[in-house]
Design an enzyme around this catalytic site. Structure first.
Site, short mmCIF file in Angstrom:
data_model
loop_
_atom_site.label_atom_id
_atom_site.label_comp_id
_atom_site.label_asym_id
_atom_site.label_seq_id
_atom_site.Cartn_x
_atom_site.Cartn_y
_atom_site.Cartn_z
N TYR A 98 -9.56 6.21 6.50
CA TYR A 98 -9.80 6.65 7.88
C TYR A 98 -10.81 7.81 7.81
CZ TYR A 98 -5.57 4.15 9.42
OH TYR A 98 -4.62 3.19 9.72
N TYR A 107 3.50 7.00 9.78
CA TYR A 107 2.67 5.84 9.48
C TYR A 107 3.51 4.70 8.89
CZ TYR A 107 -1.63 3.32 8.30
OH TYR A 107 -2.64 2.39 8.24
N HIS A 116 0.85 -1.19 0.00
CA HIS A 116 0.00 0.00 0.00
C HIS A 116 0.88 1.24 0.00
CE1 HIS A 116 -4.30 -1.34 1.24
NE2 HIS A 116 -3.72 -2.26 0.48
C1 PHB Z 1 -6.66 -3.52 10.45
O1 PHB Z 1 -6.72 -3.80 9.24
O2 PHB Z 1 -7.04 -4.30 11.36
C2 PHB Z 1 -6.16 -2.16 10.86
C3 PHB Z 1 -5.54 -1.37 9.91
C4 PHB Z 1 -5.06 -0.11 10.27
C5 PHB Z 1 -5.26 0.33 11.58
C6 PHB Z 1 -5.89 -0.48 12.52
C7 PHB Z 1 -6.35 -1.72 12.16
O3 PHB Z 1 -4.83 1.57 11.93
#
Ligand code: PHB
Ligand code: FAS
Length: 390
Positions: free
Chosen positions: A200, A383, A72
């Protein structure tokens, strides 16, 4: 029974440490209170930093990850009905890999079994002793029979509710904690993800996250009250609420289906300092917890055991510099991840107690963030993860 390193806990931290120690020729035994199936059934993290991928490669378990993991190059932030992409590669030249923690654990378990390494599952009454001396021991019961393990070191990889941190005298621990006034209701479904990258979303009804495990398996989260229960939510109720919280285009594209799993996780920030007590080392959730917003929990566990495995290899090669600096080097990384996870959680979730002004501050920050290369680079750098110092 004797081993060089006794590892308590067969989650990702314990299993990865065991694999890395084995690569270094260091004998180790993993002692786990649950069954392997129970450990595998826990649905948790989904995003791996490159440092974690590199450590899994170093441990010799990267083959399926490279075949099935999804690279990603960014994420999208959704607010005020619009989506804005944060381009990791443009800002940092790096990416993350989407590959579920369950699969990481499965790969590590399989590699451990193929290497003929010992893992004790269903261990009862696990306890740790004499780690302030030079001959630490781990005791447990298996099928009712008492067992004692003599070792050189104990690795406490037993998670937030484990026995290792709890065995340290409270006066030797300095704990930092923040509990959040909400949880995450997670749902796993055999449906194609709503988008090819994670979304998000900040919405007045609450935060949501659209994630995935594969091109045919999706993972979604809704911010929910702390006293909420997964059984309060029918699948239809979950999908209806998710549609309300994501942008119209995503709501239109959403493919729903029956839930394979539904659970609620509380959110907390937690750090226990230090991470070493004589011959006992804490790693992963045993030492720290982050809210999952920043996808750091599993990745911090991996970097802890990456540093610990190298420190222990250096010890057996004659240098204690690594074990003496283990706690300090881990905590520097931990606190940076704690800050990022706290910041991202504070930015994206609804905090009614902060009033209208607090909400406007969040909207102003999001508006600035997606329009500033500098601010987007800060998010992207954190990130994708910070380099793992040796
Ligand atoms: C997940 O895919 O479980 C996931 C991905 C990103 C996050 C938290 C959980 O910040
Ligand atoms: P773990 O808790 O995974 O493993 C500890 C192991 O020790 C367990 O198998 C436990 O059974 C065992 N154990 C405990 N006490 C013991 C004892 N006394 N004796 C022997 N064994 C014992 N992170 C993310 O990045 N993204 C997410 O979306 C995310 N979601 C999460 C959801 C939940 C409900 C939880 C709890 C965590 C989530 N996390 C997430 C964080 C999670 O992925 C952890 O960071 C990761 O599991 C850490 O791995 P370990 O440190 O190995 O701890």
């Amino acid at each position: 029974m004797r081993t060089q390193v006794a590892i308590v806990g067969a989650g990702p931290a314990g299993l990865l440490l065991g694999a890395l120690l084995n690569r270094a020729g260091i004998d180790n035994l993993i002692i786990e209170q649950r069954s392997a199936d129970y450990v595998l059934a826990r649905i948790r993290a989904g995003v791996l930093e490159q440092t974690t991928v590199d450590l899994l490669d170093e441990a010799g378990v990267g083959e399926r990850l490279h075949r099935e993991g999804l690279p990603h190059g960014g994420i999208e932030l959704s607010f005020a009905g619009m989506r804005h992409r944060i381009d990791f590669r443009a800002h940092t030249g790096k990416q993350v890999t989407v590959y579920g923690q369950t699969e990481v654990t499965r790969d590590l378990m399989q590699a451990r079994e193929e290497a003929g390494l010992d893992t004790v599952y269903n261990a009862d009454e696990v306890s740790v002793h004499d780690f302030d001396g030079t001959s630490p021991r781990v005791r447990y019961r298996l099928d009712g029979e008492p067992v004692e393990v003599d070792c050189d070191f104990i690795a406490g990889c037993d998670g937030f509710h484990g026995v290792c941190r709890a065995s340290v005298p409270p006066s030797a621990l300095h704990v930092f904690e923040r509990a959040y006034p909400f949880g995450w209701l997670g749902l796993l479904s055999q449906t194609p993800p709503v988008s090819h990258e994670l979304i998000y979303s900040s919405h007045p009804r609450g935060f949501s996250l659209c994630s995935m495990r594969s091109p045919t398996r999706s993972r979604y989260y809704l911010q929910c009250p702390l006293d909420d229960r997964a059984e309060n939510w029918s699948d239809d109720a979950f999908w209806d609420e998710l549609r309300r919280r994501i942008d119209p285009a995503a709501a239109q594209a959403l493919v729903t289906g029956p839930s394979l799993e539904k659970s609620i996780a509380p959110l907390r920030s937690f750090v226990a300092e230090p991470m070493r007590f004589g011959r006992l080392f804490l790693a992963g959730d045993a030492a720290h917890i982050v809210p999952p917003t920043g996808a750091k929990g599993l990745n911090l566990a991996a970097s802890d055991v990456g540093l610990l495995s190298r420190a222990l290899a250096d010890h057996y090669a004659g240098s204690d510099a690594g074990i003496d600096s283990y706690s300090e080097r881990c905590l520097r990384r931990v606190w940076r991840a704690e800050r990022f996870s706290w910041w991202f959680t504070s930015l994206m979730h609804q905090f009614p107690e902060n009033g209208e002004f607090g909400h406007r501050m969040q909207m102003a920050e999001l508006d600035y963030l997606v329009g500033s290369a500098a601010a987007s680079t800060v998010l992207a750098e954190n990130y994708v993860g910070l380099p793992l110092e040796r």
